[in-house]
Design a protein around this motif. Structure first.
Motif, PDB file in Angstrom:
ATOM      1  N   GLY A  68       0.822  -1.212   0.000  1.00 54.69           N
ATOM      2  CA  GLY A  68       0.000   0.000   0.000  1.00 54.69           C
ATOM      3  C   GLY A  68       0.852   1.257   0.000  1.00 54.69           C
ATOM      4  O   GLY A  68       0.567   2.215  -0.726  1.00 54.69           O
ATOM      5  N   ASN A  69       1.926   1.237   0.791  1.00 51.70           N
ATOM      6  CA  ASN A  69       2.819   2.391   0.820  1.00 51.70           C
ATOM      7  C   ASN A  69       3.553   2.568  -0.496  1.00 51.70           C
ATOM      8  O   ASN A  69       3.797   3.697  -0.934  1.00 51.70           O
ATOM      9  CB  ASN A  69       3.825   2.225   1.966  1.00 51.70           C
ATOM     10  N   ALA A  70       3.921   1.444  -1.135  1.00 48.12           N
ATOM     11  CA  ALA A  70       4.609   1.534  -2.423  1.00 48.12           C
ATOM     12  C   ALA A  70       3.698   2.150  -3.481  1.00 48.12           C
ATOM     13  O   ALA A  70       4.139   2.957  -4.308  1.00 48.12           O
ATOM     14  CB  ALA A  70       5.076   0.150  -2.859  1.00 48.12           C
ATOM     15  N   LEU A  71       2.424   1.779  -3.461  1.00 48.47           N
ATOM     16  CA  LEU A  71       1.478   2.355  -4.416  1.00 48.47           C
ATOM     17  C   LEU A  71       1.254   3.838  -4.131  1.00 48.47           C
ATOM     18  O   LEU A  71       1.108   4.642  -5.052  1.00 48.47           O
ATOM     19  CB  LEU A  71       0.153   1.607  -4.357  1.00 48.47           C
ATOM     20  N   TYR A  72       1.230   4.196  -2.882  1.00 48.87           N
ATOM     21  CA  TYR A  72       0.936   5.578  -2.511  1.00 48.87           C
ATOM     22  C   TYR A  72       2.138   6.502  -2.714  1.00 48.87           C
ATOM     23  O   TYR A  72       2.023   7.584  -3.278  1.00 48.87           O
ATOM     24  CB  TYR A  72       0.481   5.640  -1.053  1.00 48.87           C
ATOM     25  N   ASN A  73       3.316   6.056  -2.265  1.00 52.29           N
ATOM     26  CA  ASN A  73       4.480   6.935  -2.242  1.00 52.29           C
ATOM     27  C   ASN A  73       5.504   6.669  -3.336  1.00 52.29           C
ATOM     28  O   ASN A  73       6.282   7.539  -3.678  1.00 52.29           O
ATOM     29  CB  ASN A  73       5.196   6.812  -0.882  1.00 52.29           C
ATOM     30  N   GLY A  74       5.562   5.464  -3.863  1.00 48.11           N
ATOM     31  CA  GLY A  74       6.598   5.115  -4.812  1.00 48.11           C
ATOM     32  C   GLY A  74       7.464   4.017  -4.224  1.00 48.11           C
ATOM     33  O   GLY A  74       7.226   3.567  -3.099  1.00 48.11           O
ATOM     34  N   PRO A  75       8.438   3.523  -5.000  1.00 46.12           N
ATOM     35  CA  PRO A  75       8.880   4.000  -6.314  1.00 46.12           C
ATOM     36  C   PRO A  75       7.915   3.603  -7.433  1.00 46.12           C
ATOM     37  O   PRO A  75       7.055   2.750  -7.241  1.00 46.12           O
ATOM     38  CB  PRO A  75      10.221   3.292  -6.499  1.00 46.12           C
ATOM     39  N   GLY A  76       8.100   4.244  -8.561  1.00 45.11           N
ATOM     40  CA  GLY A  76       7.237   3.950  -9.709  1.00 45.11           C
ATOM     41  C   GLY A  76       5.888   4.612  -9.563  1.00 45.11           C
ATOM     42  O   GLY A  76       5.767   5.840  -9.645  1.00 45.11           O
ATOM     43  N   VAL A  77       4.857   3.825  -9.309  1.00 45.86           N
ATOM     44  CA  VAL A  77       3.500   4.354  -9.145  1.00 45.86           C
ATOM     45  C   VAL A  77       3.461   5.259  -7.920  1.00 45.86           C
ATOM     46  O   VAL A  77       3.972   4.907  -6.855  1.00 45.86           O
ATOM     47  CB  VAL A  77       2.488   3.200  -8.976  1.00 45.86           C
ATOM     48  N   ARG A  78       2.843   6.422  -8.062  1.00 43.83           N
ATOM     49  CA  ARG A  78       2.761   7.356  -6.930  1.00 43.83           C
ATOM     50  C   ARG A  78       1.352   7.913  -6.878  1.00 43.83           C
ATOM     51  O   ARG A  78       1.066   9.000  -7.365  1.00 43.83           O
ATOM     52  CB  ARG A  78       3.792   8.483  -7.082  1.00 43.83           C
ATOM     53  N   PHE A  79       0.454   7.153  -6.267  1.00 49.50           N
ATOM     54  CA  PHE A  79      -0.929   7.597  -6.166  1.00 49.50           C
ATOM     55  C   PHE A  79      -1.065   8.863  -5.331  1.00 49.50           C
ATOM     56  O   PHE A  79      -2.068   9.571  -5.439  1.00 49.50           O
ATOM     57  CB  PHE A  79      -1.796   6.490  -5.558  1.00 49.50           C
ATOM     58  N   SER A  80      -0.067   9.162  -4.506  1.00 48.30           N
ATOM     59  CA  SER A  80      -0.139  10.374  -3.686  1.00 48.30           C
ATOM     60  C   SER A  80      -0.146  11.639  -4.539  1.00 48.30           C
ATOM     61  O   SER A  80      -0.517  12.710  -4.067  1.00 48.30           O
ATOM     62  CB  SER A  80       1.050  10.434  -2.711  1.00 48.30           C
ATOM     63  N   ARG A  81       0.245  11.506  -5.799  1.00 44.16           N
ATOM     64  CA  ARG A  81       0.273  12.657  -6.701  1.00 44.16           C
ATOM     65  C   ARG A  81      -0.968  12.717  -7.593  1.00 44.16           C
ATOM     66  O   ARG A  81      -1.041  13.565  -8.477  1.00 44.16           O
ATOM     67  CB  ARG A  81       1.529  12.599  -7.582  1.00 44.16           C
ATOM     68  N   LEU A  82      -1.925  11.821  -7.374  1.00 47.94           N
ATOM     69  CA  LEU A  82      -3.119  11.766  -8.213  1.00 47.94           C
ATOM     70  C   LEU A  82      -4.362  12.046  -7.375  1.00 47.94           C
ATOM     71  O   LEU A  82      -4.635  11.314  -6.416  1.00 47.94           O
ATOM     72  CB  LEU A  82      -3.243  10.392  -8.882  1.00 47.94           C
ATOM     73  N   PRO A  83      -5.116  13.090  -7.702  1.00 53.21           N
ATOM     74  CA  PRO A  83      -6.333  13.389  -6.942  1.00 53.21           C
ATOM     75  C   PRO A  83      -7.273  12.191  -6.903  1.00 53.21           C
ATOM     76  O   PRO A  83      -7.333  11.390  -7.833  1.00 53.21           O
ATOM     77  CB  PRO A  83      -6.944  14.561  -7.716  1.00 53.21           C
ATOM     78  N   ILE A  84      -8.000  12.075  -5.829  1.00 51.36           N
ATOM     79  CA  ILE A  84      -8.981  11.017  -5.563  1.00 51.36           C
ATOM     80  C   ILE A  84      -8.275   9.685  -5.258  1.00 51.36           C
ATOM     81  O   ILE A  84      -8.507   9.095  -4.207  1.00 51.36           O
ATOM     82  CB  ILE A  84     -10.002  10.830  -6.708  1.00 51.36           C
ATOM     83  N   LEU A  85      -7.405   9.210  -6.165  1.00 54.33           N
ATOM     84  CA  LEU A  85      -6.674   7.982  -5.882  1.00 54.33           C
ATOM     85  C   LEU A  85      -5.803   8.139  -4.642  1.00 54.33           C
ATOM     86  O   LEU A  85      -5.622   7.183  -3.880  1.00 54.33           O
ATOM     87  CB  LEU A  85      -5.809   7.586  -7.080  1.00 54.33           C
ATOM     88  N   ALA A  86      -5.267   9.334  -4.443  1.00 54.81           N
ATOM     89  CA  ALA A  86      -4.451   9.577  -3.253  1.00 54.81           C
ATOM     90  C   ALA A  86      -5.268   9.360  -1.988  1.00 54.81           C
ATOM     91  O   ALA A  86      -4.841   8.663  -1.056  1.00 54.81           O
ATOM     92  CB  ALA A  86      -3.890  11.000  -3.285  1.00 54.81           C
ATOM     93  N   GLU A  87      -6.455   9.947  -1.942  1.00 57.17           N
ATOM     94  CA  GLU A  87      -7.292   9.841  -0.745  1.00 57.17           C
ATOM     95  C   GLU A  87      -7.772   8.405  -0.528  1.00 57.17           C
ATOM     96  O   GLU A  87      -7.789   7.898   0.597  1.00 57.17           O
ATOM     97  CB  GLU A  87      -8.491  10.779  -0.852  1.00 57.17           C
ATOM     98  N   LEU A  88      -8.172   7.738  -1.617  1.00 55.43           N
ATOM     99  CA  LEU A  88      -8.682   6.377  -1.484  1.00 55.43           C
ATOM    100  C   LEU A  88      -7.582   5.397  -1.077  1.00 55.43           C
ATOM    101  O   LEU A  88      -7.803   4.496  -0.254  1.00 55.43           O
ATOM    102  CB  LEU A  88      -9.324   5.928  -2.799  1.00 55.43           C
ATOM    103  N   THR A  89      -6.390   5.559  -1.643  1.00 54.13           N
ATOM    104  CA  THR A  89      -5.287   4.669  -1.294  1.00 54.13           C
ATOM    105  C   THR A  89      -4.879   4.856   0.153  1.00 54.13           C
ATOM    106  O   THR A  89      -4.663   3.883   0.882  1.00 54.13           O
ATOM    107  CB  THR A  89      -4.075   4.908  -2.209  1.00 54.13           C
ATOM    108  N   ALA A  90      -4.771   6.103   0.586  1.00 52.23           N
ATOM    109  CA  ALA A  90      -4.400   6.369   1.975  1.00 52.23           C
ATOM    110  C   ALA A  90      -5.440   5.811   2.937  1.00 52.23           C
ATOM    111  O   ALA A  90      -5.104   5.245   3.983  1.00 52.23           O
ATOM    112  CB  ALA A  90      -4.233   7.869   2.196  1.00 52.23           C
ATOM    113  N   THR A  91      -6.722   5.952   2.593  1.00 51.31           N
ATOM    114  CA  THR A  91      -7.775   5.398   3.439  1.00 51.31           C
ATOM    115  C   THR A  91      -7.669   3.882   3.523  1.00 51.31           C
ATOM    116  O   THR A  91      -7.845   3.289   4.597  1.00 51.31           O
ATOM    117  CB  THR A  91      -9.158   5.797   2.892  1.00 51.31           C
ATOM    118  N   SER A  92      -7.347   3.235   2.407  1.00 51.66           N
ATOM    119  CA  SER A  92      -7.182   1.776   2.402  1.00 51.66           C
ATOM    120  C   SER A  92      -6.023   1.355   3.293  1.00 51.66           C
ATOM    121  O   SER A  92      -6.098   0.330   3.991  1.00 51.66           O
ATOM    122  CB  SER A  92      -6.949   1.277   0.975  1.00 51.66           C
TER     123      SER A  92
END
Length: 212
Positions: free
Chosen positions: A137-161
């Motif tokens: 979950g942290n890798a998807l949110y922060n990186g490396p590679g995919v960084r959902f923290s930089r994408l609106p909506i996906l950032a909030e949903l990923t962090a909530t998960s």
């Protein structure tokens, strides 16, 4: 040891204060709330795994979630008013120089190993898998590679998960999961926390082109 201490390979050891602030003492209460929530909503059976997990969700888990964020979000942190303001740095993490930031991955790993080893030796491989899910979950949110923290909506949903995984850890260490309404309540509570954080950081994020 501070950044002025002994350096090797461009790294400087993190001091105790850096580690504690990196784990976000101001947010540990929310971790404990998420962990104990299933126990309050559904009842629980005290066990060694339960209290070990309660200890884990304090500084070790804080380092995994927020230390990882500090490592990859150096551009945002460099302009963050909260990180460069002493009263709020205690809650939202220190502004680390490059040498100390380079020590974060090893520090995070060392904080996880004792718990993973203890649970594995105790035959609780499901808890080790939980740790891997948290890391994913942290890798998807922060990186490396995919960084959902930089994408609106996906950032909030990923962090909530990620936060809901803390609730799931509570379930794994006792036998009675909470009702569906409790999961929805916990999810909304954590989503609210994430949205408030995004609102507070909106101007700083925009400075480095981070969309929230």
């Amino acid at each position: 040891m501070s950044a002025e201490g002994v350096r090797a390979g461009g790294r400087a050891a993190l001091g105790p204060g850096d580690v504690i602030r990196g784990a976000r003492p101001g947010l540990i209460a929310s971790h404990l709330w998420g962990f104990f929530f299933p126990a309050i909503a559904g009842g629980f059976t005290p066990s060694l795994e339960f209290w070990t997990a309660a200890l884990y969700v304090t500084v070790p888990l804080g380092l995994l979630i927020y230390g990882w964020n500090d490592y990859f979000d150096a551009d945002v942190d460099s302009v963050s008013r909260r990180k460069h303001h002493a009263p709020t740095a205690a809650a939202f993490g220190p502004a680390l120089d490059p040498a100390r930031r380079a020590s974060l991955p090893l520090t995070i790993l060392l904080a996880q190993i004792p718990f993973a080893t203890l649970w594995a030796l105790d035959g609780r491989l499901d808890l080790v898998v939980w740790m891997l899910l948290m890391a994913l979950g942290n890798a998807l949110y922060n990186g490396p590679g995919v960084r959902f923290s930089r994408l609106p909506i996906l950032a909030e949903l990923t962090a909530t998960s990620i936060y809901l995984l803390i609730v799931w850890l509570g379930v794994l260490t006792h036998s009675r999961p909470p009702a569906l309404w409790a999961w929805l309540f916990a999810g909304m509570a954590f989503l609210n926390l994430q949205i408030l954080g995004a609102m507070a950081d909106r101007l700083d994020d925009a400075t480095v082109g981070k969309r929230t």
